[in-house]
Design a protein around this motif. Sequence first.
Motif, PDB file in Angstrom:
ATOM      1  N   CYS A 149       0.848  -1.186   0.000  1.00  0.00           N
ATOM      2  CA  CYS A 149       0.000   0.000   0.000  1.00  0.00           C
ATOM      3  C   CYS A 149       0.879   1.229   0.000  1.00  0.00           C
ATOM      4  N   ALA A 150       0.498   2.213  -0.764  1.00  0.00           N
ATOM      5  CA  ALA A 150       1.213   3.488  -0.728  1.00  0.00           C
ATOM      6  C   ALA A 150       0.326   4.505  -0.042  1.00  0.00           C
ATOM      7  N   MET A 151       0.938   5.263   0.868  1.00  0.00           N
ATOM      8  CA  MET A 151       0.183   6.244   1.625  1.00  0.00           C
ATOM      9  C   MET A 151       0.664   7.639   1.263  1.00  0.00           C
ATOM     10  N   GLU A 152      -0.272   8.539   1.176  1.00  0.00           N
ATOM     11  CA  GLU A 152       0.068   9.922   0.837  1.00  0.00           C
ATOM     12  C   GLU A 152      -0.924  10.825   1.554  1.00  0.00           C
ATOM     13  N   ARG A 153      -0.409  11.756   2.314  1.00  0.00           N
ATOM     14  CA  ARG A 153      -1.232  12.714   3.049  1.00  0.00           C
ATOM     15  C   ARG A 153      -2.461  12.089   3.717  1.00  0.00           C
ATOM     16  N   GLY A 154      -2.226  11.069   4.493  1.00  0.00           N
ATOM     17  CA  GLY A 154      -3.303  10.519   5.307  1.00  0.00           C
ATOM     18  C   GLY A 154      -4.280   9.618   4.586  1.00  0.00           C
ATOM     19  N   ARG A 155      -3.940   9.212   3.365  1.00  0.00           N
ATOM     20  CA  ARG A 155      -4.823   8.286   2.651  1.00  0.00           C
ATOM     21  C   ARG A 155      -3.993   7.194   2.005  1.00  0.00           C
TER      22      ARG A 155
END
Lengths: 294, 235
Positions: free
Chosen positions: B207-213
């Motif tokens: 999973c890649a996460m970016e700014r809380g999502r």
Amino acid sequence: MLDYMQFVLAPQMLNGFAFGIAIVLMALGLTIIFGLLDVINMSHGEFFAIGAYAGVVLLASGVNFWVAVALVPLLMLPVGVLTERLLVRQVFDSADRHTLTLLLTLGLSMIFYDGLKMVFGPNPLRPDNPIPGGIEVAGVFLPAYRMFLIFLGAAIIAAVWAIIYKTSLGAMIRAAAFDRNMASSLGVPVSAVYSATFAFGTALAGLAGILLAPIFSVFPTMGHEFIVIAFTVVIVGGMGSIKGAVLAGLLLTQVQAIASLIISPVWTDPILFGIMVLVLMFRPQGLFGRLGHG
Amino acid sequence: MLEIRDLHSHYGFSHVLQGVNLTLRPGECVGLFGRNGVGKTTTMRAIAGWIKQISGSITYNGQEIGGLASNAICRLGIGFVPEDRRIFPGLTVEENLKLGLMQTAGRSGAQEAAALERAYDLFPRLKQRYRQMGTTLSGGEQQMLAIARVLVGDQKLLLIDEPTEGLAPQIVDEIFAIMRKLKSEGHAILLVEQNVKRALDITDRICAMERGRIILEGDGNSQADRDALMKAIAV
Ligand SMILES: Nc1ncnc2c1ncn2[C@@H]1O[C@H](COP(=O)(O)OP(=O)(O)OP(=O)(O)O)[C@@H](O)[C@H]1O
Ligand SMILES: [Mg+2]
């Protein structure tokens, strides 16, 4: 010179020692509660007074002194649990917990203080000395009750130390004192540990109260008077340090005892506070480190 | 096994998690990747119950665990190896380790002794140093202790946050070997790791996460998904 040692200095030091042991019992509760919960418990002095008055009531209703000594700490446990659950816990997670718990326990101490005065009146009550007399060793008179207080107190202090440092319960307490989240994530029931520790500290204060009752008598302001010394001990020894509370407690009460032979006793308190100020200036963390912090 | 739906969390005014959705199946190793400060640790802490100001839902085996106390979450079988190891300073190596026994209730003394023995077999260095204070261990040894401490419990899901951060290559190898072993023994693992290449060796899903999502989800064994991940989290 020898006479002075025998009849003045040694008895005075012995008195100071007995008093010191009782102060350590009180300071231990204070320092453990601070070390674990990070709460400065201003009502600790009143817990001490309540213990003493509970003793007086028990004795007046015909309970034997030794039974009362065992009962008072037990009776104090629910007082501690309720204070922690109903008051301290309510503000525990707020950002200004330090101020709030300090004010809260200060308010509670005022209620207790006035409550005791209303119920028991302002005059001192003094339980009979349960073991009058004493023995003479090397020409020094050792009052039996003070000796008993010293031995019982020392045994309790040793037991507290062993529980905190040698048992798995103690490891839980130390872990929770340092890092409440991590301890909880390992299954330590942190909130129960908090209540139990608060109650345990309260019980120690109550025990000190009944143990000192036959020596210093029981009066409504006693909490105020003794808490100041206990706080000094905790600050000098290091907030949250058990070793510090024991050493500073015994040391400072000796300083007080000996100083009062040389200067007027009213000046002994300023000496203690002077030591506290010096410690705060040069070693603000106190002589020893905090519970759970290495 | 673990199901996170629309998880939000705030630190004061900063909206750190902005609707995280994440699923973990039994025995699966999921890698959670992303740049610094995107909310990986916060996600872990929310699952472990360290953060109370959350909304959305976190269920574990069908039970809602959002808002439970950390010790209750732990008792359900979720173990947490946090980012900064969190070794207790006033406790010896052995005391730190024994505290981990509390994760699982109702075991006999013999079972607990066996659990300790297993942990020591896995990390012989800890056994040599069992009387030392936990924080006098080296960084790598402290990481081993943090992992061992969780392993003495009978946890089914392990949350492991940056286990190799700042460690020497040889220790990194050891830690990855241990995690591979844990996976083969059937533990589900949620892994946050900056060393993405190494992590990809053991992750089933990424999973890649970016700014809380979570902005991307894929198969850990598909090269296309791996490439997409690398692109998504590239600085
Ligand atoms: N206790 C806190 N108070 C306020 N803000 C915080 C707190 N902890 C984290 N944050 C903020 O929340 C955001 C997410 O932090 P988090 O630790 O979850 O990131 P991360 O993805 O684990 O980063 P890293 O890779 O650096 O470990 C960051 O912007 C961080 O500054
Ligand atoms: Mg992080």
